[in-house]
Design a protein around this motif. Structure first.
Motif, PDB file in Angstrom:
ATOM      1  N   UNK A  41       0.855  -1.206   0.000  1.00  0.00           N
ATOM      2  CA  UNK A  41       0.000   0.000   0.000  1.00  0.00           C
ATOM      3  C   UNK A  41       0.888   1.253   0.000  1.00  0.00           C
ATOM      4  N   UNK A  42       1.905   1.265   0.883  1.00  0.00           N
ATOM      5  CA  UNK A  42       2.860   2.387   0.888  1.00  0.00           C
ATOM      6  C   UNK A  42       3.468   2.576  -0.490  1.00  0.00           C
ATOM      7  N   UNK A  43       3.945   1.455  -1.053  1.00  0.00           N
ATOM      8  CA  UNK A  43       4.643   1.515  -2.333  1.00  0.00           C
ATOM      9  C   UNK A  43       3.754   2.023  -3.451  1.00  0.00           C
ATOM     10  N   UNK A  44       2.476   1.586  -3.468  1.00  0.00           N
ATOM     11  CA  UNK A  44       1.547   2.057  -4.505  1.00  0.00           C
ATOM     12  C   UNK A  44       1.362   3.565  -4.394  1.00  0.00           C
ATOM     13  N   UNK A  45       1.148   4.038  -3.154  1.00  0.00           N
ATOM     14  CA  UNK A  45       0.895   5.469  -2.967  1.00  0.00           C
ATOM     15  C   UNK A  45       2.140   6.299  -3.276  1.00  0.00           C
ATOM     16  N   UNK A  46       3.316   5.734  -2.994  1.00  0.00           N
ATOM     17  CA  UNK A  46       4.541   6.509  -3.194  1.00  0.00           C
ATOM     18  C   UNK A  46       5.082   6.306  -4.615  1.00  0.00           C
ATOM     19  N   UNK A  47       5.031   5.062  -5.113  1.00  0.00           N
ATOM     20  CA  UNK A  47       5.566   4.776  -6.440  1.00  0.00           C
ATOM     21  C   UNK A  47       4.665   5.268  -7.559  1.00  0.00           C
ATOM     22  N   UNK A  48       3.377   5.008  -7.451  1.00  0.00           N
ATOM     23  CA  UNK A  48       2.460   5.354  -8.541  1.00  0.00           C
ATOM     24  C   UNK A  48       1.840   6.726  -8.363  1.00  0.00           C
ATOM     25  N   UNK A  49       1.327   7.025  -7.155  1.00  0.00           N
ATOM     26  CA  UNK A  49       0.676   8.316  -6.948  1.00  0.00           C
ATOM     27  C   UNK A  49       1.719   9.413  -6.730  1.00  0.00           C
ATOM     28  N   UNK A  50       2.962   9.032  -6.426  1.00  0.00           N
ATOM     29  CA  UNK A  50       4.069   9.962  -6.195  1.00  0.00           C
ATOM     30  C   UNK A  50       3.812  10.873  -5.001  1.00  0.00           C
ATOM     31  N   UNK A  51       3.177  10.331  -3.965  1.00  0.00           N
ATOM     32  CA  UNK A  51       2.949  11.131  -2.769  1.00  0.00           C
ATOM     33  C   UNK A  51       4.194  11.074  -1.875  1.00  0.00           C
ATOM     34  N   UNK A  92       6.360  15.845 -16.723  1.00  0.00           N
ATOM     35  CA  UNK A  92       6.300  14.706 -15.817  1.00  0.00           C
ATOM     36  C   UNK A  92       5.766  15.187 -14.465  1.00  0.00           C
ATOM     37  N   UNK A  93       4.909  14.387 -13.801  1.00  0.00           N
ATOM     38  CA  UNK A  93       4.462  14.804 -12.471  1.00  0.00           C
ATOM     39  C   UNK A  93       5.652  15.041 -11.559  1.00  0.00           C
ATOM     40  N   UNK A  94       5.617  16.107 -10.782  1.00  0.00           N
ATOM     41  CA  UNK A  94       6.756  16.364  -9.896  1.00  0.00           C
ATOM     42  C   UNK A  94       6.814  15.320  -8.804  1.00  0.00           C
ATOM     43  N   UNK A  95       8.024  15.006  -8.365  1.00  0.00           N
ATOM     44  CA  UNK A  95       8.200  14.076  -7.250  1.00  0.00           C
ATOM     45  C   UNK A  95       7.912  14.849  -5.982  1.00  0.00           C
ATOM     46  N   UNK A  96       6.683  14.697  -5.479  1.00  0.00           N
ATOM     47  CA  UNK A  96       6.359  15.418  -4.255  1.00  0.00           C
ATOM     48  C   UNK A  96       7.067  14.771  -3.077  1.00  0.00           C
ATOM     49  N   UNK A  97       7.668  13.618  -3.321  1.00  0.00           N
ATOM     50  CA  UNK A  97       8.323  12.908  -2.226  1.00  0.00           C
ATOM     51  C   UNK A  97       9.809  13.167  -2.146  1.00  0.00           C
ATOM     52  N   UNK A  98      10.249  14.304  -2.668  1.00  0.00           N
ATOM     53  CA  UNK A  98      11.670  14.595  -2.572  1.00  0.00           C
ATOM     54  C   UNK A  98      12.065  14.673  -1.108  1.00  0.00           C
ATOM     55  N   UNK A  99      13.255  14.207  -0.789  1.00  0.00           N
ATOM     56  CA  UNK A  99      13.661  14.193   0.602  1.00  0.00           C
ATOM     57  C   UNK A  99      13.602  15.586   1.208  1.00  0.00           C
ATOM     58  N   UNK A 100      13.178  15.627   2.463  1.00  0.00           N
ATOM     59  CA  UNK A 100      13.133  16.891   3.170  1.00  0.00           C
ATOM     60  C   UNK A 100      14.522  17.154   3.709  1.00  0.00           C
ATOM     61  N   UNK A 101      15.031  18.325   3.500  1.00  0.00           N
ATOM     62  CA  UNK A 101      16.319  18.628   4.080  1.00  0.00           C
ATOM     63  C   UNK A 101      17.145  19.520   3.192  1.00  0.00           C
ATOM     64  N   UNK A 102      18.333  19.843   3.649  1.00  0.00           N
ATOM     65  CA  UNK A 102      19.170  20.757   2.879  1.00  0.00           C
ATOM     66  C   UNK A 102      19.543  20.144   1.543  1.00  0.00           C
ATOM     67  N   UNK A 103      19.501  20.926   0.515  1.00  0.00           N
ATOM     68  CA  UNK A 103      19.832  20.379  -0.799  1.00  0.00           C
ATOM     69  C   UNK A 103      21.231  20.793  -1.225  1.00  0.00           C
TER      70      UNK A 103
END
Lengths: 329, 330
Positions: free
Chosen positions: A121-131, B319-330
């Motif tokens: 579930x984590x992987x789907x939300x992070x890999x596919x939805x890019x959350x 491309x959709x932006x990676x909203x999951x970029x690591x938090x922290x100093x870049x």
């Protein structure tokens, strides 16, 4: 002649010198471990005994499983998996509560499956939805823990199988099963990361997401698999803990997510993804364990142990950053 | 394509969600229709709300502060434990100073030490909780001035207590500073594009440290108010603060990648969580069901956000932006 000597010698000497310095940086954390062991031996005569080392290993084994799984997530560029308390406690609760219905072995399998499902579930939300991984796993930890509690009506569950108890509490020639299983898990994880195609994909995805995707790496499935593995390893720890203490409750994995991240970071794995190894994580886990053990041996009051631990985490990470900066300079 | 009205609604969706939550609570739960509930919700969220204001600023500046919960406990123990030793007000001042000091340490570790803010504040979180246990000896400390503590929850403006006014005031001041002053705008620049901000002559390091100091101060304020209200400083206070605060900030739409966000929307996020938990308590839902619902709300908002940003990106053809970029100093 002396001039030509200097000219021919100086590059050679500096190359050896720089290589040595680079290695000091790369292996800094392993030296820290050795230094800690030496300090421990000086501080307490009981420290350098087989029995004490086995007890250290046993104490950190459960965090070790979570940290091994976390390493996959971190290298794949997804930063952290904060759902560890849910996979950890959830798997133990499922394994023990399903025992009367499906039997002990199938219960363990269902427990492990719980971790994998939460990971997927984590992987789907992070890999596919890019959350964002931090937010997603904060959400799944809350849902997962709640669901596990709901399953058993908020009660603690207990083990009724001698087989499970002997699995958790047994030993082979004096080495506790938990430690042996942790070593096997670390070896398997290391081989997967360092030797398999999937392992290369994990590094590629974390090192450069877009470039890897363009090169044909299945980045999304790699991220899902990394989280599934994190769920699996952490569930392994959870099931094992429930076998050792013969019970499972919601609070079993509380704080393990932070300890696992700390171990990964202390080992010198980059939290930005793309690099890191399982041996580094294991060294990080051992350093945490030795620090805890030493504080008890030299009698640091229980209330102050976290203060010391926080400072040591900072010092270890700062030292690693500095030495590696020197090495790459 | 989404029209301009649709875009306006999406941008301000948190107010919409909050309104819907209040309406459905009022419609479904009879007990929810009293004025007492409104002030109960506000009182309930005030402590975490103060912390959330600080966290919003840190996240806008592109960092994360995991140490807030431990600062809440530390400040409570100092403010209440110090009452008998040095007097009520000096103890409060000392607690605020402690919060600012923790913030400074966090900021320097991130800016000068180059440690990822997640790890740096994780370490201070562990260390500060150890410090708090050392100071308090591991047990709660009662204040010697309970009448002063009672003032925190006494209505001064109708049903509004100093505790609520402090929270609402902090939101308004922070909102004004962030949106209408140059230093406030600079925080967004530092979080959104640190390198660009630095090259434009903004002292990025100072802003980062400043954001952590502000967060430490707000967490200390939250801890002091909580401690005074209970007349007890508890070393395990603030244990659920981190989760609640990050959830509120994120539900409010502040992006963990930094550079965008709003304190007013955090206020709505905090109130939404308060309404939810009050409603669930009134309905007598067990804690684990509440935990599922809280997590579900967070995941639902994240899904909505990602769907929205993916759609926007498709429209732009990127491309959709990676909203999951690591938090922290870049």
């Amino acid at each position: 002649m002396s001039l030509s000597d200097a000219q021919s010698e100086s590059p050679a000497r500096s190359s050896v010198y720089w290589r040595a310095r680079a290695n000091v940086g790369t292996y800094a954390i392993f030296f820290v471990l050795i230094a800690l062991v030496a300090a421990g031996a000086l501080a307490s005569p009981q420290f350098l005994t087989t029995r004490n080392f086995l007890s250290i290993a046993q104490a950190v084994a459960f965090i070790g499983f979570a940290a091994i799984g976390m390493t996959f997530v971190t290298i794949s560029g997804s930063f952290v998996d904060l759902s560890v308390p849910a996979t950890f406690a959830g798997s133990g609760i499922v394994a023990l509560s399903m025992q009367p219905i499906v039997g002990p072995i199938a219960g363990i399998v269902l427990g492990l499956a719980t971790g994998v499902v939460i990971g997927i579930v984590n992987g789907l939300l992070i890999g596919y939805v890019r959350a964002n991984p931090v937010i997603v796993t904060l959400g799944t930890v809350s849902v997962g823990l709640g669901a596990a509690q709901l399953l058993v009506g908020g009660q603690d569950v207990y083990n009724h199988s001698p087989l499970v108890a002997s699995l958790g509490q047994g030993n082979v020639y004096g080495a506790p099963n938990t430690v042996i299983l942790l070593a096997l898990a670390a070896l398997a994880a290391h081989l997967v990361l360092a030797r398999s195609v999937f392992g290369r994909w994990v590094y590629a995805t974390g090192g450069g997401y877009s470039a890897s995707r363009a090169a044909g790496v299945p980045v999304r499935r790699t991220i899902i698999a990394a989280f599934a593995l994190s769920g699996l390893f952490s569930a392994f720890g959870g099931v094992l803990l429930s076998a050792v203490i013969e019970s499972a409750r919601q609070a079993d994995g509380a704080g393990y997510e932070f300890n696992a991240v700390a171990a990964v970071a202390i080992g010198g794995n980059s939290l930005l993804g793309g690099s890191g190894t399982i041996p580094r994580t294991i060294v990080g886990v051992l350093i945490l364990g030795i620090i805890n053990n030493l504080m008890i041996l030299i009698g640091v009051p229980g209330e102050s142990q976290n203060l010391v631990k926080g400072i040591i985490v900072i010092v270890a990470v700062l030292m690693d950053i500095r030495l590696r900066r020197q090495a790459t300079r | 394509m989404i029209g301009p009205q649709g875009r306006f609604l999406l941008k301000n969706r948190i107010y919409l969600i909050f309104g819907l939550a209040v309406l459905s609570a009022v419609a479904l739960i009879p007990d929810f229709r009293t004025t007492d509930v409104a002030s109960a919700v506000l009182a309930r969220v005030s402590t975490d709300g103060l912390v959330a204001v600080g966290m919003t600023v840190v996240i806008i500046a592109g960092q994360l502060d995991l140490s807030v919960g431990s600062v809440v406990a530390l400040a409570g123990v100092i403010a209440l434990g110090g009452q008998g030793e040095i007097g009520t007000w000096p103890a409060i001042g000392l607690a605020l100073l402690a919060g600012a000091a923790v913030g400074t340490v966090n900021g320097l570790l991130v800016v000068k030490g180059g440690i990822n803010s997640f790890i740096a504040t994780l370490a201070t979180m562990i260390g500060i909780s150890g410090l708090t246990f050392t100071i308090s000896g591991g047990s709660p400390i009662s204040g010697v001035d309970p009448t002063f503590g009672a003032l925190v929850d006494t209505g001064v403006l109708g049903p509004l207590t100093p505790r609520m006014l402090l929270f609402v005031g902090a939101v308004l001041v922070a909102h004004f500073v962030l949106t209408s002053t140059q230093p406030g705008r600079n925080v967004f620049a530092v979080g959104g594009a640190p390198e660009v901000a630095r090259l434009s002559g903004i002292a990025t390091d100072r802003y980062q440290v400043g954001a952590f100091v502000f967060s430490g101060l707000m967490a200390a304020l939250g801890g002091i108010v909580l401690g005074l209200s209970l007349n007890t400083g508890t070393p395990i206070a603030g244990i659920s603060t981190l989760l609640t605060v990050v959830t509120a900030v994120v539900i409010g739409g502040t992006s963990l990648t930094g550079g965008s966000g709003s304190v007013l929307k955090t206020l709505a996020g905090v109130l939404l969580l308060g309404v939810l938990s009050t409603a669930m308590n009134l309905q007598g839902l067990p804690v684990h069901t509440q935990s599922i619902i809280n997590g579900g709300v967070l995941l639902a908002v994240v899904l909505l956000d990602s769907a929205y940003s993916a759609r926007r990106a498709r429209v732009r053809g990127s491309v959709p932006p990676m909203s999951g970029a690591p938090v922290g100093p870049r």
